[in-house]
Design a protein around this motif. Structure first.
Motif, PDB file in Angstrom:
ATOM      1  N   GLU A  38     -20.754  83.113 107.689  1.00  0.00           N
ATOM      2  CA  GLU A  38     -20.234  82.466 108.890  1.00  0.00           C
ATOM      3  C   GLU A  38     -19.457  83.464 109.747  1.00  0.00           C
ATOM      4  O   GLU A  38     -19.543  83.448 110.978  1.00  0.00           O
ATOM      5  N   ARG A  39     -18.717  84.352 109.074  1.00  0.00           N
ATOM      6  CA  ARG A  39     -17.926  85.332 109.825  1.00  0.00           C
ATOM      7  C   ARG A  39     -18.814  86.367 110.518  1.00  0.00           C
ATOM      8  O   ARG A  39     -18.525  86.801 111.631  1.00  0.00           O
ATOM      9  N   LEU A  40     -19.913  86.745 109.870  1.00  0.00           N
ATOM     10  CA  LEU A  40     -20.814  87.763 110.432  1.00  0.00           C
ATOM     11  C   LEU A  40     -22.069  87.139 111.046  1.00  0.00           C
ATOM     12  O   LEU A  40     -23.091  87.814 111.188  1.00  0.00           O
ATOM     13  N   ASP A  41     -21.993  85.896 111.437  1.00  0.00           N
ATOM     14  CA  ASP A  41     -23.187  85.141 111.843  1.00  0.00           C
ATOM     15  C   ASP A  41     -23.966  85.825 112.956  1.00  0.00           C
ATOM     16  O   ASP A  41     -25.187  85.987 112.862  1.00  0.00           O
ATOM     17  N   ASP A  42     -23.293  86.228 114.019  1.00  0.00           N
ATOM     18  CA  ASP A  42     -24.010  86.798 115.165  1.00  0.00           C
ATOM     19  C   ASP A  42     -24.743  88.081 114.790  1.00  0.00           C
ATOM     20  O   ASP A  42     -25.898  88.292 115.185  1.00  0.00           O
ATOM     21  N   PHE A  43     -24.069  88.935 114.018  1.00  0.00           N
ATOM     22  CA  PHE A  43     -24.706  90.200 113.650  1.00  0.00           C
ATOM     23  C   PHE A  43     -25.878  89.973 112.699  1.00  0.00           C
ATOM     24  O   PHE A  43     -26.950  90.554 112.870  1.00  0.00           O
ATOM     25  N   VAL A  44     -25.661  89.125 111.685  1.00  0.00           N
ATOM     26  CA  VAL A  44     -26.714  88.885 110.694  1.00  0.00           C
ATOM     27  C   VAL A  44     -27.922  88.214 111.338  1.00  0.00           C
ATOM     28  O   VAL A  44     -29.072  88.529 111.026  1.00  0.00           O
ATOM     29  N   ALA A  45     -27.689  87.291 112.275  1.00  0.00           N
ATOM     30  CA  ALA A  45     -28.795  86.588 112.924  1.00  0.00           C
ATOM     31  C   ALA A  45     -29.669  87.527 113.740  1.00  0.00           C
ATOM     32  O   ALA A  45     -30.871  87.306 113.881  1.00  0.00           O
ATOM     33  N   ALA A  46     -29.068  88.584 114.296  1.00  0.00           N
ATOM     34  CA  ALA A  46     -29.826  89.513 115.133  1.00  0.00           C
ATOM     35  C   ALA A  46     -30.423  90.659 114.355  1.00  0.00           C
ATOM     36  O   ALA A  46     -31.200  91.456 114.914  1.00  0.00           O
ATOM     37  N   ALA A  47     -30.109  90.793 113.068  1.00  0.00           N
ATOM     38  CA  ALA A  47     -30.622  91.907 112.265  1.00  0.00           C
ATOM     39  C   ALA A  47     -32.118  91.742 112.022  1.00  0.00           C
ATOM     40  O   ALA A  47     -32.606  90.639 111.783  1.00  0.00           O
ATOM     41  N   VAL A  48     -32.837  92.848 112.088  1.00  0.00           N
ATOM     42  CA  VAL A  48     -34.275  92.807 111.825  1.00  0.00           C
ATOM     43  C   VAL A  48     -34.603  93.244 110.400  1.00  0.00           C
ATOM     44  O   VAL A  48     -35.749  93.142 109.978  1.00  0.00           O
ATOM     45  N   HIS A  49     -33.581  93.717 109.649  1.00  0.00           N
ATOM     46  CA  HIS A  49     -33.815  94.150 108.264  1.00  0.00           C
ATOM     47  C   HIS A  49     -32.483  94.075 107.518  1.00  0.00           C
ATOM     48  O   HIS A  49     -31.420  94.348 108.101  1.00  0.00           O
ATOM     49  N   PRO A  50     -32.492  93.715 106.220  1.00  0.00           N
ATOM     50  CA  PRO A  50     -31.240  93.653 105.462  1.00  0.00           C
ATOM     51  C   PRO A  50     -30.466  94.958 105.435  1.00  0.00           C
ATOM     52  O   PRO A  50     -29.236  94.949 105.277  1.00  0.00           O
ATOM     53  N   ASP A  51     -31.151  96.085 105.568  1.00  0.00           N
ATOM     54  CA  ASP A  51     -30.445  97.364 105.534  1.00  0.00           C
ATOM     55  C   ASP A  51     -29.429  97.479 106.658  1.00  0.00           C
ATOM     56  O   ASP A  51     -28.411  98.179 106.523  1.00  0.00           O
ATOM     57  N   GLU A  52     -29.705  96.846 107.809  1.00  0.00           N
ATOM     58  CA  GLU A  52     -28.725  96.857 108.895  1.00  0.00           C
ATOM     59  C   GLU A  52     -27.429  96.186 108.448  1.00  0.00           C
ATOM     60  O   GLU A  52     -26.330  96.647 108.768  1.00  0.00           O
ATOM     61  N   ILE A  53     -27.550  95.089 107.720  1.00  0.00           N
ATOM     62  CA  ILE A  53     -26.373  94.364 107.243  1.00  0.00           C
ATOM     63  C   ILE A  53     -25.651  95.182 106.190  1.00  0.00           C
ATOM     64  O   ILE A  53     -24.409  95.254 106.166  1.00  0.00           O
ATOM     65  N   ALA A  54     -26.402  95.824 105.312  1.00  0.00           N
ATOM     66  CA  ALA A  54     -25.788  96.668 104.283  1.00  0.00           C
ATOM     67  C   ALA A  54     -24.990  97.801 104.926  1.00  0.00           C
ATOM     68  O   ALA A  54     -23.891  98.143 104.451  1.00  0.00           O
ATOM     69  N   ALA A  55     -25.521  98.379 105.988  1.00  0.00           N
ATOM     70  CA  ALA A  55     -24.801  99.456 106.681  1.00  0.00           C
ATOM     71  C   ALA A  55     -23.487  98.942 107.265  1.00  0.00           C
ATOM     72  O   ALA A  55     -22.463  99.633 107.227  1.00  0.00           O
ATOM     73  N   LEU A  56     -23.509  97.737 107.811  1.00  0.00           N
ATOM     74  CA  LEU A  56     -22.273  97.147 108.347  1.00  0.00           C
ATOM     75  C   LEU A  56     -21.246  96.910 107.232  1.00  0.00           C
ATOM     76  O   LEU A  56     -20.055  97.208 107.402  1.00  0.00           O
ATOM     77  N   LEU A  57     -21.688  96.374 106.103  1.00  0.00           N
ATOM     78  CA  LEU A  57     -20.772  96.114 104.996  1.00  0.00           C
ATOM     79  C   LEU A  57     -20.132  97.412 104.503  1.00  0.00           C
ATOM     80  O   LEU A  57     -18.922  97.471 104.245  1.00  0.00           O
ATOM     81  N   GLU A  58     -20.926  98.451 104.388  1.00  0.00           N
ATOM     82  CA  GLU A  58     -20.392  99.727 103.924  1.00  0.00           C
ATOM     83  C   GLU A  58     -19.467 100.354 104.952  1.00  0.00           C
ATOM     84  O   GLU A  58     -18.468 100.997 104.599  1.00  0.00           O
ATOM     85  N   SER A  59     -19.785 100.172 106.241  1.00  0.00           N
ATOM     86  CA  SER A  59     -18.899 100.716 107.276  1.00  0.00           C
ATOM     87  C   SER A  59     -17.555 100.001 107.301  1.00  0.00           C
ATOM     88  O   SER A  59     -16.554 100.569 107.757  1.00  0.00           O
ATOM     89  N   ASP A  60     -17.509  98.772 106.825  1.00  0.00           N
ATOM     90  CA  ASP A  60     -16.250  98.033 106.724  1.00  0.00           C
ATOM     91  C   ASP A  60     -15.441  98.425 105.490  1.00  0.00           C
ATOM     92  O   ASP A  60     -14.373  97.856 105.231  1.00  0.00           O
ATOM     93  N   GLY A  61     -15.956  99.361 104.691  1.00  0.00           N
ATOM     94  CA  GLY A  61     -15.233  99.825 103.519  1.00  0.00           C
ATOM     95  C   GLY A  61     -15.375  98.948 102.297  1.00  0.00           C
ATOM     96  O   GLY A  61     -14.564  99.021 101.372  1.00  0.00           O
ATOM     97  N   MET A  62     -16.394  98.112 102.244  1.00  0.00           N
ATOM     98  CA  MET A  62     -16.581  97.194 101.127  1.00  0.00           C
ATOM     99  C   MET A  62     -17.344  97.925 100.017  1.00  0.00           C
ATOM    100  O   MET A  62     -18.508  98.293 100.177  1.00  0.00           O
ATOM    101  N   SER A  63     -16.682  98.152  98.892  1.00  0.00           N
ATOM    102  CA  SER A  63     -17.301  98.871  97.787  1.00  0.00           C
ATOM    103  C   SER A  63     -18.111  97.926  96.901  1.00  0.00           C
ATOM    104  O   SER A  63     -17.971  96.696  96.979  1.00  0.00           O
ATOM    105  N   ASP A  64     -18.919  98.509  96.025  1.00  0.00           N
ATOM    106  CA  ASP A  64     -19.722  97.698  95.107  1.00  0.00           C
ATOM    107  C   ASP A  64     -18.836  96.925  94.127  1.00  0.00           C
ATOM    108  O   ASP A  64     -19.160  95.786  93.754  1.00  0.00           O
ATOM    109  N   ASP A  65     -17.713  97.522  93.714  1.00  0.00           N
ATOM    110  CA  ASP A  65     -16.796  96.809  92.807  1.00  0.00           C
ATOM    111  C   ASP A  65     -16.206  95.583  93.482  1.00  0.00           C
ATOM    112  O   ASP A  65     -16.105  94.502  92.866  1.00  0.00           O
TER     113      ASP A  65
END
Length: 461
Positions: A38-65
């Motif tokens: 819900e928080r990332l709705d606009d970005f996720v809805a416009a993404a053409v591939h999951p890798d775009e979303i993964a790049a955003l999550l990593e750029s926000d500093g979200m680690s795998d742990d």
């Protein structure tokens, strides 16, 4: 109040000392992935591939742990795929009107058509100056003129493509350098071709052909640089003199003054434009440019179409004038086709629907061009079935060229020109029927190529 517990105002039972904490059932807790979606709705809805979303999550500093702890997924890619699945695709419309690079003004294209046709008045003024025996049944000096014209059309078509290629790369200095070197070379080649054909005969036709080559080189410079209005002004005195010659026969001296004056004006304008641009571009670093051989197919396309138009002109000079004037509307309709195809890419969702839209746009634009050529042919008493069929060949060839399918267009036009030449040299059949059959075959071949190649969305990149 036995059995009851007094609570201070605002206190919750599960936060009071001595009272056990009440855990919310897992089925009642909100899903953290849904909250993130819900928080990332606009970005996720416009993404053409999951890798775009993964790049955003990593750029926000979200680690795998952190992802494993908060969302119960092993890494950012797994979370991105989950978000991609949960959010429906929505691609935002661009703000404001959609940019269409193929929108051009009709008036400018009509002006180019007039500029293409005005040099024909030079032949009206110069014809009485060429006296001598007829060449192969043609007026004196015609053969050298035709040889010089064919060489000039071929060379300058390739030169224009090379200069436009440099302009497309944003290097105007290199475009001007190619014109500065190429235009004089074309002048020399055209004059030499006329001289070789004339042999030891009358040199008047050779002199006229040399002036014709000089004009073709200088006008190519002005047209490539977008100086159509300057070229028009330079040609107007000569055109006015030719129009007056239809009413009153001018003297030889006046004919020479009008011809040489317009020619000198065009050459001076071309030189000034090149000198001005070269001065502005001094000091710029050279860029990597197009391969020299990439312009060869465009030069051969100019040769093939030039031969076809020359045969039409030898049969009826006014037919060539009609074809030349129609090049202005033809250019505008080519842009209209590109614009309609771009709109089809935006408004259709299947390959079949896009193909139908493209073919419909093609039929509309080609019909409009033939209607224009029909009007011009009627106005000049030069209308014939062969003129309209040749118009189809020229327009579809230019359309294929504009999409980069130059090899196909060149092969068809050169094959048609060669076939018609061989038929005339061997006296095979009636020339009018031969021309109609050759042009009809070429038109059908190029129309099929247009439908096959341009019906694919990838051709409209």
């Amino acid at each position: 109040m036995s059995g009851s517990v007094w609570l201070p105002p605002g206190a919750r039972p599960d936060t009071m000392p001595g009272i056990p904490r009440q855990r919310t059932p897992s089925w009642a807790r909100p899903d953290p992935v849904d909250a993130l979606a819900e928080r990332l709705d606009d970005f996720v809805a416009a993404a053409v591939h999951p890798d775009e979303i993964a790049a955003l999550l990593e750029s926000d500093g979200m680690s795998d742990d952190q992802i494993r702890e908060r969302y119960g997924l092993k890494n950012s890619f797994a979370l991105a795929e989950e978000l991609y699945e949960r959010v429906e695709r929505r691609y935002p419309e661009p703000e404001g009107p959609v940019h269409d690079p193929w929108q051009v003004g009709l008036l400018g294209c009509l002006l180019r058509g007039v500029v293409f046709a005005l040099p024909g008045f030079g032949y009206v003024l110069g014809a009485p100056l060429m006296t001598g025996p007829r060449d192969f049944g043609l007026p004196a000096g015609t053969i050298p003129l035709l040889a010089g014209a064919l060489v000039g059309w071929t060379w300058n078509q390739g030169l224009a493509h090379r200069a436009y290629s440099w302009l497309g790369l944003g290097d105007r200095a290199a475009a001007k350098r190619s014109l500065l070197l190429g235009a004089p070379t074309g002048v020399v080649l055209g004059a030499l071709a006329a001289l070789l054909v004339a042999g030891t005969g009358d040199m008047t036709g050779v002199a006229f052909a040399a002036g014709q080559s000089l004009y073709l080189g200088a006008s190519t410079v002005l047209l490539v640089l977008g100086r159509e209005r300057a070229l028009l002004l330079a040609l107007l005195p000569m055109a006015a003199g030719a129009a007056m010659a239809l009413v009153h026969t001018p003297s030889t001296a006046l004919r020479l003054v009008l011809l040489l004056g317009s020619l000198l004006a065009v050459v001076v304008l071309g030189l000034l434009e090149l000198r001005d641009k070269q001065r502005r571009a001094r000091g710029r670093q050279p860029t990597m440019g197009p391969q020299l051989l990439s312009s060869l197919p465009y030069a051969l396309f100019g040769l093939g179409t030039g031969v076809l138009v020359l045969y039409a002109a030898l049969d009826n000079a006014l037919a060539a004038v009609a074809l030349t004037l129609s090049m202005g509307p033809s250019e505008w309709l080519l842009h209209r086709f590109r614009s309609g195809s771009l709109a089809g890419l935006r408004n259709t969702s299947t390959a079949r629907a896009f193909w139908r839209t493209t073919v419909t746009t093609l039929v509309e634009c080609l019909t409009a061009y033939l209607a224009t050529l029909l009007v011009l042919g009627l106005a000049m008493s030069a209308l014939s079935p062969g003129l309209l069929v040749l118009g189809v060949v020229l327009w579809t060839g230019l359309l294929l060229q504009s999409f980069g399918a130059i090899l196909s267009a060149t092969a068809v036009c050169c094959a048609a020109a060669l076939t018609q030449t061989l038929a005339l040299l061997t006296h095979t059949g009636d020339p009018h029927w031969v021309a109609l059959i050759v042009h009809g075959t070429a038109a059908a071949a190029q129309a099929a190529l247009v439908c096959a190649l341009l019906g694919r969305a990838t051709a409209h990149r």
